[in-house]
Design a protein around this motif. Sequence first.
Motif, PDB file in Angstrom:
ATOM      1  N   THR A 196      -7.832 -18.634   1.443  1.00  0.00           N
ATOM      2  CA  THR A 196      -6.957 -18.564   2.620  1.00  0.00           C
ATOM      3  C   THR A 196      -6.063 -17.329   2.613  1.00  0.00           C
ATOM      4  O   THR A 196      -5.600 -16.907   3.671  1.00  0.00           O
ATOM      5  N   ALA A 197      -5.808 -16.741   1.445  1.00  0.00           N
ATOM      6  CA  ALA A 197      -5.002 -15.518   1.366  1.00  0.00           C
ATOM      7  C   ALA A 197      -5.121 -14.964  -0.040  1.00  0.00           C
ATOM      8  O   ALA A 197      -5.393 -15.699  -1.003  1.00  0.00           O
ATOM      9  N   GLN A 198      -4.902 -13.659  -0.145  1.00  0.00           N
ATOM     10  CA  GLN A 198      -4.856 -13.044  -1.473  1.00  0.00           C
ATOM     11  C   GLN A 198      -3.951 -11.822  -1.430  1.00  0.00           C
ATOM     12  O   GLN A 198      -3.786 -11.184  -0.388  1.00  0.00           O
ATOM     13  N   LEU A 199      -3.364 -11.548  -2.580  1.00  0.00           N
ATOM     14  CA  LEU A 199      -2.458 -10.412  -2.719  1.00  0.00           C
ATOM     15  C   LEU A 199      -2.807  -9.670  -3.993  1.00  0.00           C
ATOM     16  O   LEU A 199      -2.934 -10.280  -5.062  1.00  0.00           O
ATOM     17  N   LEU A 200      -2.982  -8.361  -3.889  1.00  0.00           N
ATOM     18  CA  LEU A 200      -3.301  -7.525  -5.036  1.00  0.00           C
ATOM     19  C   LEU A 200      -2.204  -6.482  -5.184  1.00  0.00           C
ATOM     20  O   LEU A 200      -1.991  -5.663  -4.290  1.00  0.00           O
ATOM     21  N   GLU A 201      -1.517  -6.539  -6.313  1.00  0.00           N
ATOM     22  CA  GLU A 201      -0.415  -5.606  -6.581  1.00  0.00           C
ATOM     23  C   GLU A 201      -0.788  -4.687  -7.738  1.00  0.00           C
ATOM     24  O   GLU A 201      -1.441  -5.116  -8.696  1.00  0.00           O
ATOM     25  N   PRO A 202      -0.355  -3.434  -7.705  1.00  0.00           N
ATOM     26  CA  PRO A 202      -0.650  -2.523  -8.807  1.00  0.00           C
ATOM     27  C   PRO A 202      -0.043  -3.026 -10.114  1.00  0.00           C
ATOM     28  O   PRO A 202       1.086  -3.525 -10.146  1.00  0.00           O
ATOM     29  N   GLY A 203      -0.809  -2.892 -11.197  1.00  0.00           N
ATOM     30  CA  GLY A 203      -0.312  -3.254 -12.514  1.00  0.00           C
ATOM     31  C   GLY A 203       0.404  -2.088 -13.177  1.00  0.00           C
ATOM     32  O   GLY A 203       0.472  -0.985 -12.623  1.00  0.00           O
ATOM     33  N   ILE A 204       0.903  -2.343 -14.367  1.00  0.00           N
ATOM     34  CA  ILE A 204       1.647  -1.300 -15.079  1.00  0.00           C
ATOM     35  C   ILE A 204       0.726  -0.413 -15.898  1.00  0.00           C
ATOM     36  O   ILE A 204       1.160   0.617 -16.408  1.00  0.00           O
ATOM     37  N   ARG A 205      -0.561  -0.796 -16.010  1.00  0.00           N
ATOM     38  CA  ARG A 205      -1.534   0.019 -16.726  1.00  0.00           C
ATOM     39  C   ARG A 205      -2.597   0.501 -15.753  1.00  0.00           C
ATOM     40  O   ARG A 205      -2.942  -0.196 -14.804  1.00  0.00           O
ATOM     41  N   PRO A 206      -3.150   1.695 -15.967  1.00  0.00           N
ATOM     42  CA  PRO A 206      -4.219   2.187 -15.090  1.00  0.00           C
ATOM     43  C   PRO A 206      -5.392   1.210 -15.060  1.00  0.00           C
ATOM     44  O   PRO A 206      -5.803   0.678 -16.101  1.00  0.00           O
ATOM     45  N   GLY A 207      -5.913   0.967 -13.858  1.00  0.00           N
ATOM     46  CA  GLY A 207      -7.051   0.088 -13.721  1.00  0.00           C
ATOM     47  C   GLY A 207      -6.729  -1.388 -13.754  1.00  0.00           C
ATOM     48  O   GLY A 207      -7.626  -2.225 -13.733  1.00  0.00           O
ATOM     49  N   ARG A 208      -5.446  -1.721 -13.805  1.00  0.00           N
ATOM     50  CA  ARG A 208      -5.053  -3.129 -13.865  1.00  0.00           C
ATOM     51  C   ARG A 208      -4.239  -3.497 -12.635  1.00  0.00           C
ATOM     52  O   ARG A 208      -3.504  -2.676 -12.074  1.00  0.00           O
ATOM     53  N   SER A 209      -4.371  -4.765 -12.208  1.00  0.00           N
ATOM     54  CA  SER A 209      -3.651  -5.266 -11.038  1.00  0.00           C
ATOM     55  C   SER A 209      -3.166  -6.680 -11.321  1.00  0.00           C
ATOM     56  O   SER A 209      -3.609  -7.343 -12.262  1.00  0.00           O
ATOM     57  N   SER A 244      -7.984 -11.840 -24.389  1.00  0.00           N
ATOM     58  CA  SER A 244      -7.673 -11.744 -22.972  1.00  0.00           C
ATOM     59  C   SER A 244      -8.869 -11.095 -22.283  1.00  0.00           C
ATOM     60  O   SER A 244      -9.355 -10.050 -22.722  1.00  0.00           O
ATOM     61  N   PHE A 245      -9.356 -11.757 -21.238  1.00  0.00           N
ATOM     62  CA  PHE A 245     -10.549 -11.301 -20.523  1.00  0.00           C
ATOM     63  C   PHE A 245     -10.144 -10.872 -19.114  1.00  0.00           C
ATOM     64  O   PHE A 245      -9.720 -11.701 -18.310  1.00  0.00           O
ATOM     65  N   ILE A 246     -10.235  -9.591 -18.852  1.00  0.00           N
ATOM     66  CA  ILE A 246      -9.830  -9.046 -17.559  1.00  0.00           C
ATOM     67  C   ILE A 246     -11.078  -8.813 -16.712  1.00  0.00           C
ATOM     68  O   ILE A 246     -12.006  -8.111 -17.138  1.00  0.00           O
ATOM     69  N   GLN A 247     -11.104  -9.388 -15.509  1.00  0.00           N
ATOM     70  CA  GLN A 247     -12.240  -9.244 -14.610  1.00  0.00           C
ATOM     71  C   GLN A 247     -11.814  -8.542 -13.321  1.00  0.00           C
ATOM     72  O   GLN A 247     -10.646  -8.615 -12.927  1.00  0.00           O
ATOM     73  N   PRO A 248     -12.745  -7.910 -12.637  1.00  0.00           N
ATOM     74  CA  PRO A 248     -12.423  -7.296 -11.342  1.00  0.00           C
ATOM     75  C   PRO A 248     -11.934  -8.350 -10.356  1.00  0.00           C
ATOM     76  O   PRO A 248     -12.421  -9.492 -10.367  1.00  0.00           O
ATOM     77  N   PRO A 249     -10.994  -8.005  -9.488  1.00  0.00           N
ATOM     78  CA  PRO A 249     -10.438  -9.004  -8.564  1.00  0.00           C
ATOM     79  C   PRO A 249     -11.480  -9.649  -7.677  1.00  0.00           C
ATOM     80  O   PRO A 249     -11.433 -10.853  -7.421  1.00  0.00           O
ATOM     81  N   GLU A 250     -12.451  -8.858  -7.192  1.00  0.00           N
ATOM     82  CA  GLU A 250     -13.462  -9.420  -6.301  1.00  0.00           C
ATOM     83  C   GLU A 250     -14.334 -10.452  -7.024  1.00  0.00           C
ATOM     84  O   GLU A 250     -14.799 -11.430  -6.418  1.00  0.00           O
ATOM     85  N   ARG A 251     -14.537 -10.281  -8.312  1.00  0.00           N
ATOM     86  CA  ARG A 251     -15.327 -11.256  -9.072  1.00  0.00           C
ATOM     87  C   ARG A 251     -14.557 -12.557  -9.233  1.00  0.00           C
ATOM     88  O   ARG A 251     -15.127 -13.649  -9.145  1.00  0.00           O
ATOM     89  N   ILE A 252     -13.257 -12.451  -9.478  1.00  0.00           N
ATOM     90  CA  ILE A 252     -12.438 -13.654  -9.605  1.00  0.00           C
ATOM     91  C   ILE A 252     -12.423 -14.420  -8.291  1.00  0.00           C
ATOM     92  O   ILE A 252     -12.598 -15.648  -8.258  1.00  0.00           O
ATOM     93  N   VAL A 253     -12.222 -13.703  -7.192  1.00  0.00           N
ATOM     94  CA  VAL A 253     -12.182 -14.345  -5.875  1.00  0.00           C
ATOM     95  C   VAL A 253     -13.510 -15.015  -5.575  1.00  0.00           C
ATOM     96  O   VAL A 253     -13.562 -16.152  -5.075  1.00  0.00           O
ATOM     97  N   GLU A 254     -14.617 -14.358  -5.883  1.00  0.00           N
ATOM     98  CA  GLU A 254     -15.933 -14.939  -5.621  1.00  0.00           C
ATOM     99  C   GLU A 254     -16.165 -16.182  -6.488  1.00  0.00           C
ATOM    100  O   GLU A 254     -16.796 -17.148  -6.032  1.00  0.00           O
ATOM    101  N   SER A 255     -15.663 -16.188  -7.706  1.00  0.00           N
ATOM    102  CA  SER A 255     -15.791 -17.366  -8.559  1.00  0.00           C
ATOM    103  C   SER A 255     -15.052 -18.557  -7.959  1.00  0.00           C
ATOM    104  O   SER A 255     -15.540 -19.693  -8.006  1.00  0.00           O
ATOM    105  N   ILE A 256     -13.878 -18.303  -7.392  1.00  0.00           N
ATOM    106  CA  ILE A 256     -13.109 -19.375  -6.745  1.00  0.00           C
ATOM    107  C   ILE A 256     -13.866 -19.894  -5.535  1.00  0.00           C
ATOM    108  O   ILE A 256     -13.995 -21.105  -5.329  1.00  0.00           O
ATOM    109  N   ARG A 257     -14.391 -18.985  -4.744  1.00  0.00           N
ATOM    110  CA  ARG A 257     -15.166 -19.385  -3.563  1.00  0.00           C
ATOM    111  C   ARG A 257     -16.417 -20.184  -3.976  1.00  0.00           C
ATOM    112  O   ARG A 257     -16.754 -21.197  -3.343  1.00  0.00           O
TER     113      ARG A 257
END
Length: 208
Positions: A186-199, A166-179
């Motif tokens: 058109t929209a994005q939602l970031l919710e807190p994960g159950i582990r520290p540092g995860r969303s 499992s490869f976890i990347q920062p949200p901004e990097r994922i969004v930039e890859s899509i762009r």
Amino acid sequence: MSDHLAATRASYDAAAENYTEFVSGKLEGLPMMRAVLGAFAELVDGPVAEVGCGPGNITSHLASLGVEIRGIDLAPRMVEIARAAYPGLRFDVGSMTSLKLADGELGGLVAWYSIHHLPPGELPGVLAGFHRVLSSGGRLLIGTHAGDEERRLLTEAYGVPVRYESFIQPPERIVESIRSAGFTITAQLLEPGIRPGRSYLSVFAQKD
């Protein structure tokens, strides 16, 4: 097929029954997830594919909202379970790394908590494939784990031995890859994960 894809497929084949039980009914207790999926159902126009559909629970939910949808999954056992559970829907074995779909065939594509199995170097090519199979104006919805850069090798999951990464990347990097793959975000939602540092990251995008 690459070694990591083969390992992921074998692992989810082994865990298919337990995974199906794990996700059964979970959507009922996740209002934000239902809202995201509901918004996609209202926005999308035309046929949709869910890639990495697992046992078909999200595919079925979107179908219940009126979406013309089919499921595609890497693991043959997952596809067998989905076909048995939802005989009115189409499910096929396939990989998001090489989609057997025509250019511009789809009005929408969903990748729901599946792209985190891709090494970061493979994500741009997969997103380019998503862009290829969508028609002009087609909608993309990605839901995935995000957070501090991390690579994990799992040897046990859902109560059975597995071997996948499992490869976890920062949200901004994922969004930039899509762009960078040619989509407009058109929209994005970031919710807190159950582990520290995860969303939990949900991204809506559209092919221009």
